[in-house]
Motif scaffolding. Structure first.
Motif, PDB file in Angstrom:
ATOM      1  N   PRO A 130      -5.783 -28.175 -32.101  1.00 17.31           N
ATOM      2  CA  PRO A 130      -6.745 -29.282 -32.027  1.00 17.31           C
ATOM      3  C   PRO A 130      -8.118 -28.842 -31.540  1.00 17.31           C
ATOM      4  CG  PRO A 130      -4.624 -29.961 -31.143  1.00 17.31           C
ATOM      5  CD  PRO A 130      -4.539 -28.483 -31.357  1.00 17.31           C
ATOM      6  N   ILE A 141      -9.932 -27.152 -34.386  1.00 17.92           N
ATOM      7  CA  ILE A 141     -10.471 -28.153 -35.310  1.00 17.92           C
ATOM      8  C   ILE A 141     -11.753 -28.746 -34.746  1.00 17.92           C
ATOM      9  CG2 ILE A 141     -10.068 -30.395 -36.381  1.00 17.92           C
ATOM     10  CD1 ILE A 141      -7.109 -29.685 -36.504  1.00 17.92           C
ATOM     11  N   ALA A 142     -11.725 -29.091 -33.447  1.00 20.79           N
ATOM     12  CA  ALA A 142     -12.913 -29.676 -32.817  1.00 20.79           C
ATOM     13  C   ALA A 142     -14.088 -28.702 -32.864  1.00 20.79           C
ATOM     14  CB  ALA A 142     -12.599 -30.056 -31.375  1.00 20.79           C
ATOM     15  N   SER A 166     -11.544 -34.678 -38.720  1.00 12.17           N
ATOM     16  CA  SER A 166     -11.114 -33.826 -37.607  1.00 12.17           C
ATOM     17  C   SER A 166     -10.224 -34.589 -36.639  1.00 12.17           C
ATOM     18  CB  SER A 166     -12.332 -33.275 -36.864  1.00 12.17           C
ATOM     19  OG  SER A 166     -13.006 -34.287 -36.134  1.00 12.17           O
ATOM     20  N   GLU A 167     -10.527 -35.859 -36.405  1.00 14.61           N
ATOM     21  CA  GLU A 167      -9.699 -36.677 -35.518  1.00 14.61           C
ATOM     22  C   GLU A 167      -8.295 -36.837 -36.092  1.00 14.61           C
ATOM     23  OE1 GLU A 167     -10.128 -38.093 -32.539  1.00 14.61           O
ATOM     24  OE2 GLU A 167     -12.066 -37.091 -32.303  1.00 14.61           O
ATOM     25  N   ALA A 208      -6.499 -33.468 -35.801  1.00 18.31           N
ATOM     26  CA  ALA A 208      -6.174 -33.164 -34.408  1.00 18.31           C
ATOM     27  C   ALA A 208      -4.993 -34.002 -33.925  1.00 18.31           C
ATOM     28  CB  ALA A 208      -7.401 -33.396 -33.522  1.00 18.31           C
ATOM     29  N   ARG A 209      -4.941 -35.270 -34.302  1.00 24.17           N
ATOM     30  CA  ARG A 209      -3.830 -36.136 -33.892  1.00 24.17           C
ATOM     31  C   ARG A 209      -2.519 -35.689 -34.531  1.00 24.17           C
ATOM     32  NH1 ARG A 209      -6.564 -42.218 -34.216  1.00 24.17           N
ATOM     33  NH2 ARG A 209      -8.039 -41.924 -32.474  1.00 24.17           N
ATOM     34  N   ALA A 231      -1.812 -32.649 -35.443  1.00 26.26           N
ATOM     35  CA  ALA A 231      -1.425 -31.410 -34.773  1.00 26.26           C
ATOM     36  C   ALA A 231      -0.828 -31.698 -33.407  1.00 26.26           C
ATOM     37  CB  ALA A 231      -2.641 -30.494 -34.640  1.00 26.26           C
ATOM     38  N   ALA A 232      -1.410 -32.651 -32.684  1.00 27.45           N
ATOM     39  CA  ALA A 232      -0.900 -33.001 -31.360  1.00 27.45           C
ATOM     40  C   ALA A 232       0.505 -33.594 -31.453  1.00 27.45           C
ATOM     41  CB  ALA A 232      -1.854 -33.979 -30.678  1.00 27.45           C
TER      42      ALA A 232
END
Length: 232
Positions: free
Chosen positions: A149, A152-153, A218-219, A222-223, A225-226
């Motif tokens: 994440p 990605i950020a 990206s959000e 990232a979510r 992936a989390a």
């Protein structure tokens, strides 16, 4: 969208996307290595290296562009060598725009990835080491999935910075239509021409849409992936 903007404006949009994507792709492997070194190792001159990485954020963009012109211009020590021996020229070309935007976005990328690495419990990496995993294997199997994440950020921050970079780019590669004129330099050029405000506004809208799309994407990534990490 192609029907809403002129061919010249569309060219600037495509060039901006091309430059931003390449700047992000070129910076990402180096950014991960630098962030890993700053977060996990101690060495002489670490503070100096960190300062150099963050320097583009502190200096005025025009100064960064001028330094690139001095170093990577055809008469510069690096640029002259590359041009004379390999025929590679960065100044006043789109590859130079990639270099300028990559350098300007690099600090943001490294900062985001470094924070992600520092958030990983070192005991997890040590446990992998006790099981016989090498440092490379530990990074690929343990660290990399956990910091994804953050990667990605960092990539999105670099991409967004590259899309909006103006000062360093116009100083290093100028604003040549079809070659180095990205969205910011095209907007600036249009605002200098009477009646150019409507065209400039269209480019502003396109820039906002692309940037917001990158942030939303990206959000989502990232979510996901989390969630995968939490479910592992």
């Amino acid at each position: 969208m192609a029907d809403l903007i002129s061919p010249a404006e569309w060219t600037a949009v495509l060039l901006s996307l091309r430059v931003a994507v390449w700047a992000t792709l070129v910076s990402l492997p180096i950014g991960i290595l630098v962030a890993l070194a700053l977060a996990r190792t101690e060495f002489w001159g670490k503070e100096i290296v960190n300062g150099i990485v963050l320097l583009p954020l502190i200096l005025p963009p025009v100064v960064t562009g001028y330094m690139l012109l001095v170093l990577f211009g055809r008469r510069g020590p690096i640029g002259g060598f590359l041009y004379e021996n390999f025929g590679i020229s960065f100044a006043f070309s789109w590859t130079g725009a990639v270099l300028a935007t990559a350098i300007m976005g690099f600090p943001l990328m490294v900062r985001a990835i470094r924070l992600a690495i520092e958030a990983v419990d070192p005991k997890l990496e040590e446990a992998a080491g006790t099981l016989g995993a090498s440092r490379v294997t530990t990074f690929l199997v343990v660290t990399l999935p956990l910091i994804f994440p953050g990667i990605i950020a960092g990539a999105v921050l670099c991409f967004a910075k590259a899309m909006g970079e103006f000062g360093a780019t116009i100083t290093f590669v100028s604003s040549i239509p079809g070659e180095t004129q990205t969205i910011p330099s095209a907007i600036y050029a249009l605002l200098q021409v009477p009646g150019g405000e409507p065209q400039a506004l269209r480019l502003v809208v396109v820039s906002v849409i692309v940037s917001m799309g990158a942030v939303v994407a990206s959000e989502i990534l990232a979510r996901r992936a989390a969630r995968r990490i939490a479910g592992a």
